[in-house]
Scaffold this motif. Structure first.
Motif, PDB file in Angstrom:
ATOM      1  N   ARG A 198      -2.279  11.777  -6.157  1.00 40.85           N
ATOM      2  CA  ARG A 198      -3.273  11.609  -7.228  1.00 40.85           C
ATOM      3  C   ARG A 198      -2.586  11.476  -8.586  1.00 40.85           C
ATOM      4  N   VAL A 199      -1.587  12.312  -8.838  1.00 36.18           N
ATOM      5  CA  VAL A 199      -0.889  12.266 -10.126  1.00 36.18           C
ATOM      6  C   VAL A 199      -0.130  10.952 -10.268  1.00 36.18           C
ATOM      7  N   ARG A 200       0.591  10.562  -9.239  1.00 35.47           N
ATOM      8  CA  ARG A 200       1.334   9.300  -9.283  1.00 35.47           C
ATOM      9  C   ARG A 200       0.403   8.120  -9.534  1.00 35.47           C
ATOM     10  N   ASN A 201      -0.679   8.052  -8.778  1.00 38.92           N
ATOM     11  CA  ASN A 201      -1.585   6.919  -8.909  1.00 38.92           C
ATOM     12  C   ASN A 201      -2.219   6.869 -10.297  1.00 38.92           C
ATOM     13  N   TYR A 260       0.856  -1.187   0.000  1.00 39.42           N
ATOM     14  CA  TYR A 260       0.000   0.000   0.000  1.00 39.42           C
ATOM     15  C   TYR A 260       0.889   1.234   0.000  1.00 39.42           C
ATOM     16  N   TRP A 261       0.598   2.185  -0.877  1.00 39.84           N
ATOM     17  CA  TRP A 261       1.327   3.443  -0.922  1.00 39.84           C
ATOM     18  C   TRP A 261       0.450   4.572  -0.404  1.00 39.84           C
ATOM     19  N   GLY A 262       1.025   5.407   0.476  1.00 36.12           N
ATOM     20  CA  GLY A 262       0.321   6.579   0.957  1.00 36.12           C
ATOM     21  C   GLY A 262       1.280   7.737   1.112  1.00 36.12           C
ATOM     22  N   PRO A 263       0.811   8.876   1.582  1.00 35.71           N
ATOM     23  CA  PRO A 263       1.681  10.055   1.725  1.00 35.71           C
ATOM     24  C   PRO A 263       2.828   9.787   2.696  1.00 35.71           C
ATOM     25  N   GLY A 264       4.042   9.741   2.171  1.00 35.61           N
ATOM     26  CA  GLY A 264       5.216   9.516   3.007  1.00 35.61           C
ATOM     27  C   GLY A 264       5.174   8.209   3.775  1.00 35.61           C
ATOM     28  N   ALA A 265       4.520   7.201   3.226  1.00 32.51           N
ATOM     29  CA  ALA A 265       4.349   5.954   3.966  1.00 32.51           C
ATOM     30  C   ALA A 265       4.100   4.791   3.011  1.00 32.51           C
ATOM     31  N   GLU A 266       4.340   3.583   3.536  1.00 34.34           N
ATOM     32  CA  GLU A 266       4.069   2.351   2.801  1.00 34.34           C
ATOM     33  C   GLU A 266       3.719   1.278   3.815  1.00 34.34           C
ATOM     34  N   PHE A 267       2.818   0.380   3.418  1.00 39.16           N
ATOM     35  CA  PHE A 267       2.442  -0.743   4.272  1.00 39.16           C
ATOM     36  C   PHE A 267       2.451  -1.989   3.403  1.00 39.16           C
ATOM     37  N   GLY A 268       3.118  -3.055   3.868  1.00 39.31           N
ATOM     38  CA  GLY A 268       3.200  -4.284   3.093  1.00 39.31           C
ATOM     39  C   GLY A 268       2.805  -5.492   3.919  1.00 39.31           C
ATOM     40  N   ALA A 319      23.552  -0.423  -9.083  1.00 35.69           N
ATOM     41  CA  ALA A 319      22.372  -0.251  -9.936  1.00 35.69           C
ATOM     42  C   ALA A 319      21.099  -0.581  -9.160  1.00 35.69           C
ATOM     43  N   ILE A 320      21.129  -1.647  -8.363  1.00 37.31           N
ATOM     44  CA  ILE A 320      19.969  -1.998  -7.554  1.00 37.31           C
ATOM     45  C   ILE A 320      19.691  -0.918  -6.515  1.00 37.31           C
ATOM     46  N   ALA A 321      20.735  -0.361  -5.912  1.00 38.04           N
ATOM     47  CA  ALA A 321      20.543   0.717  -4.930  1.00 38.04           C
ATOM     48  C   ALA A 321      19.916   1.949  -5.587  1.00 38.04           C
ATOM     49  N   ARG A 322      20.348   2.253  -6.818  1.00 35.10           N
ATOM     50  CA  ARG A 322      19.731   3.387  -7.527  1.00 35.10           C
ATOM     51  C   ARG A 322      18.258   3.129  -7.787  1.00 35.10           C
ATOM     52  N   GLN A 323      17.921   1.926  -8.205  1.00 32.02           N
ATOM     53  CA  GLN A 323      16.520   1.588  -8.442  1.00 32.02           C
ATOM     54  C   GLN A 323      15.717   1.687  -7.147  1.00 32.02           C
ATOM     55  N   ALA A 324      16.317   1.253  -6.037  1.00 29.55           N
ATOM     56  CA  ALA A 324      15.623   1.328  -4.753  1.00 29.55           C
ATOM     57  C   ALA A 324      15.328   2.774  -4.369  1.00 29.55           C
ATOM     58  N   ARG A 325      16.278   3.674  -4.633  1.00 31.79           N
ATOM     59  CA  ARG A 325      16.037   5.088  -4.317  1.00 31.79           C
ATOM     60  C   ARG A 325      14.942   5.667  -5.207  1.00 31.79           C
ATOM     61  N   LEU A 326      14.914   5.248  -6.474  1.00 36.13           N
ATOM     62  CA  LEU A 326      13.865   5.725  -7.388  1.00 36.13           C
ATOM     63  C   LEU A 326      12.497   5.231  -6.933  1.00 36.13           C
ATOM     64  N   VAL A 327      12.405   3.953  -6.571  1.00 41.73           N
ATOM     65  CA  VAL A 327      11.129   3.414  -6.100  1.00 41.73           C
ATOM     66  C   VAL A 327      10.682   4.154  -4.846  1.00 41.73           C
ATOM     67  N   ALA A 328      11.604   4.477  -3.953  1.00 40.69           N
ATOM     68  CA  ALA A 328      11.245   5.219  -2.748  1.00 40.69           C
ATOM     69  C   ALA A 328      10.702   6.597  -3.091  1.00 40.69           C
ATOM     70  N   ARG A 329      11.321   7.265  -4.067  1.00 46.94           N
ATOM     71  CA  ARG A 329      10.876   8.622  -4.422  1.00 46.94           C
ATOM     72  C   ARG A 329       9.453   8.625  -4.961  1.00 46.94           C
ATOM     73  N   VAL A 330       9.098   7.630  -5.758  1.00 42.27           N
ATOM     74  CA  VAL A 330       7.743   7.607  -6.327  1.00 42.27           C
ATOM     75  C   VAL A 330       6.777   6.836  -5.445  1.00 42.27           C
ATOM     76  N   GLY A 331       7.298   6.156  -4.425  1.00 40.70           N
ATOM     77  CA  GLY A 331       6.452   5.343  -3.561  1.00 40.70           C
ATOM     78  C   GLY A 331       6.375   5.872  -2.152  1.00 40.70           C
ATOM     79  N   ALA A 332       7.103   5.216  -1.252  1.00 47.68           N
ATOM     80  CA  ALA A 332       6.946   5.495   0.174  1.00 47.68           C
ATOM     81  C   ALA A 332       7.327   6.906   0.573  1.00 47.68           C
ATOM     82  N   ASP A 333       8.222   7.553  -0.158  1.00 52.67           N
ATOM     83  CA  ASP A 333       8.677   8.889   0.232  1.00 52.67           C
ATOM     84  C   ASP A 333       7.862  10.021  -0.394  1.00 52.67           C
ATOM     85  N   LEU A 334       6.947   9.701  -1.283  1.00 55.98           N
ATOM     86  CA  LEU A 334       6.208  10.744  -1.996  1.00 55.98           C
ATOM     87  C   LEU A 334       5.242  11.465  -1.057  1.00 55.98           C
ATOM     88  N   GLY A 335       5.215  12.782  -1.156  1.00 62.69           N
ATOM     89  CA  GLY A 335       4.340  13.577  -0.311  1.00 62.69           C
ATOM     90  C   GLY A 335       2.873  13.406  -0.651  1.00 62.69           C
TER      91      GLY A 335
END
Length: 403
Positions: free
Chosen positions: A370-373, A210-218, A348-364
Motif C-alpha cells: 500500500r505504501v509503495r503503490n 503487474y506488481w504484487g507481494p513478492g511477485a511480478e507478472f509481465g 550501475a545497471i545491475a545496481r539499478q536492477a537490484r533497486l527495482v527488485a527491492r521496490v517491485g517484485a521482491d517487496l513483501g
C-alpha cells in the motif's frame, strides 16, 4: 601479416554478437557451443533501444530488427488487480524514446545474429564442451582453449578468447574462481502463446508489468502472432513442482482477470521455468591475459531492468570497435579499455536492477504494498525519464587509435 584468431566460448546472444563484431573487424573467429544443435532456448525478451543501437553497430539495421521483432512501448506498472501504480505517458517524444522496446521471440533474435555470423565467415562448432582455459599474455604466449566433442579432446591456440558462456561460465571460473552466481530468491515461469489470448483481457500487447507481494507478472507481444508472459515469484531455490502449470495458476489466482486468463490459455508444453540467479558484483576485471568476459559471464544481472540482452549486444559491439587496432598487436590496451568502458556501466545497471527488485517484485505484502503503490502514484512519470535515458541512450565508442 597473418590473421588474428579468436575463440568465442558460447554461441548465445553475447557470443554471436562478439563473433559478428570481431569478424567484421577482420579477425578469424571460431565459436564453440556446448549444446549439440546450437539453437537458442528460451521464450521472449524485451530489447530496449540501446540493444537495437548495438545491433546496428554489428551491421543489423533497424529495418531487419522491426521485421524480426515487435516494436512497442512500456506502459508502466499496475497492482495485482490492474489498478495504476505508475503510468508512463508515451505521447511525450522524449519519454517514448526512453520506453520504446522491441519484443522478441528469443530464437528470432538469435537467428538474426546466426545469419550475420554465417555471412561474416564465422566458424561454429556445436557440441563442444570447454574443459580448461589457459589465459596467455597479450604480448606473450597465446591463449589456449581445451575442449571435448564426443570423446575427442581438442586444443585451440588463439590470440583472443571471449568467454560468452553465460551465468555459469567455465571461462569465468578459470579466471575468477571466487565469483559465483547467487540465487535471487525468485523463480520465473515464462510462456509464448497465440496473440489471440489477449482478446477480452483489456491488454493490447504493449508491455505492462503487474506488481504484487513478492511477485511480478509481465505481458508483451513479440510478433504478429505471439504474446509473451512471465510470472516472477519468491520460492526456495531448486523448488520442484509436480504440475508446473497448476502451480503457476495457483500462485497468480486472484490477480487481475487478464493475468488469470493468460495463464489459463497456456498449454503445459508452452510453459517453462527457471530459478533466477545473478552476479552481485561480478569479477574485479572483465579480462585477464588474452581472455575477456562478455554477457552474463561478466555481468549477469537481475532481469528487472530488462537490460540483459541489450548489454550483451553492447559488449560485442564495443569489443569489435576496440579490438580492430589490436590486430596490429595492441591487444592489452584494447582489453583494458573494454574493461574501463563496460564494467562501470554494467555494474550501475545491475545496481539499478537490484533497486527495482527491492521496490517491485521482491517487496513483501500488507502495508508495504500500500505504501509503495501510494508513493509511486505521486511520482510524475517524466521525472523517471533521466533514469531510463541513462541506460538506453548508449552509443558505441570510437575505435582506438593504434599506438
Amino acid at each position: 601479416m597473418r590473421d588474428r584468431t579468436v575463440t568465442v566460448v558460447g554461441g548465445g546472444l553475447s557470443g554471436l554478437a562478439s563473433a559478428v563484431g570481431l569478424a567484421r573487424a577482420g579477425w578469424r573467429v571460431r565459436v564453440l557451443e556446448r549444446r549439440p544443435e546450437g539453437g537458442e532456448v528460451g521464450s521472449g525478451l524485451a530489447l530496449p533501444r540501446n540493444g537495437v543501437t548495438a545491433l546496428g553497430a554489428l551491421g543489423i539495421g533497424e529495418e531487419r530488427v522491426d521485421e524480426a521483432g515487435h516494436r512497442t512501448v512500456g506502459t508502466g506498472f499496475v497492482d495485482t488487480l490492474g489498478r495504476r501504480v505508475l503510468t508512463i505517458p508515451a505521447d511525450d517524444p522524449r519519454v517514448r524514446r526512453a520506453v520504446t522496446v522491441w519484443g522478441f521471440h528469443r530464437q528470432r533474435l538469435h537467428a538474426l545474429l546466426s545469419r550475420a555470423a554465417r555471412d561474416t565467415g564465422v566458424e561454429r562448432v556445436d557440441g563442444a564442451r570447454v574443459t580448461h582455459v589457459e589465459r596467455g599474455r597479450p604480448e606473450g604466449p597465446p591463449a589456449v582453449v581445451h575442449w571435448r566433442r564426443d570423446t575427442v579432446d581438442h586444443r585451440d591456440e588463439s590470440d583472443l578468447v571471449v568467454g560468452a558462456d553465460g551465468m555459469w561460465s567455465a571461462v569465468r571460473t578459470a579466471l575468477h574462481p571466487e565469483v559465483r552466481p547467487r540465487y535471487s530468491g525468485s523463480t520465473s515461469w515464462r510462456a509464448l502463446i497465440p496473440v489471440g489470448a489477449l482478446e477480452g483481457t483489456g491488454m493490447d500487447g504493449r508491455l505492462v508489468e503487474y506488481w504484487g507481494p513478492g511477485a511480478e507478472f509481465g505481458v508483451m507481444r513479440v510478433s504478429a502472432d505471439l504474446v509473451y508472459w512471465y510470472g516472477y515469484e519468491r520460492q526456495p531455490e531448486g523448488s520442484v513442482f509436480d504440475d508446473e502449470l497448476a502451480t503457476a495458476r495457483a500462485h497468480f489466482a486472484g490477480w487481475a482477470p487478464g493475468v488469470v486468463s493468460l495463464i489459463e490459455s497456456t498449454a503445459p508444453d508452452q510453459l517453462m521455468r527457471h530459478d533466477v540467479h545473478h552476479l552481485v558484483r561480478g569479477p574485479r576485471r572483465y579480462h585477464r591475459g588474452r581472455v575477456v568476459l562478455v554477457g552474463d559471464a561478466a555481468h549477469g544481472a537481475l532481469p528487472t531492468m530488462g537490460q540483459g540482452a541489450a548489454t550483451a549486444l553492447e559488449d560485442g559491439a564495443v569489443l569489435a570497435r576496440l579490438a580492430e587496432p589490436a590486430r596490429e598487436g595492441d591487444l592489452g590496451r584494447a582489453l583494458a579499455e573494454f574493461d574501463a568502458l563496460r564494467r562501470p556501466r554494467c555494474r550501475a545497471i545491475a545496481r539499478q536492477a537490484r533497486l527495482v527488485a527491492r521496490v517491485g517484485a521482491d517487496l513483501g505484502g500488507g502495508w508495504r504494498q500500500r505504501v509503495r503503490n501510494a508513493a509511486f502514484r505521486l511520482i510524475p512519470a517524466n521525472a523517471l525519464v533521466p533514469v531510463g535515458m541513462s541506460a538506453v541512450s548508449w552509443s558505441p565508442p570510437e575505435p582506438l587509435t593504434p599506438a
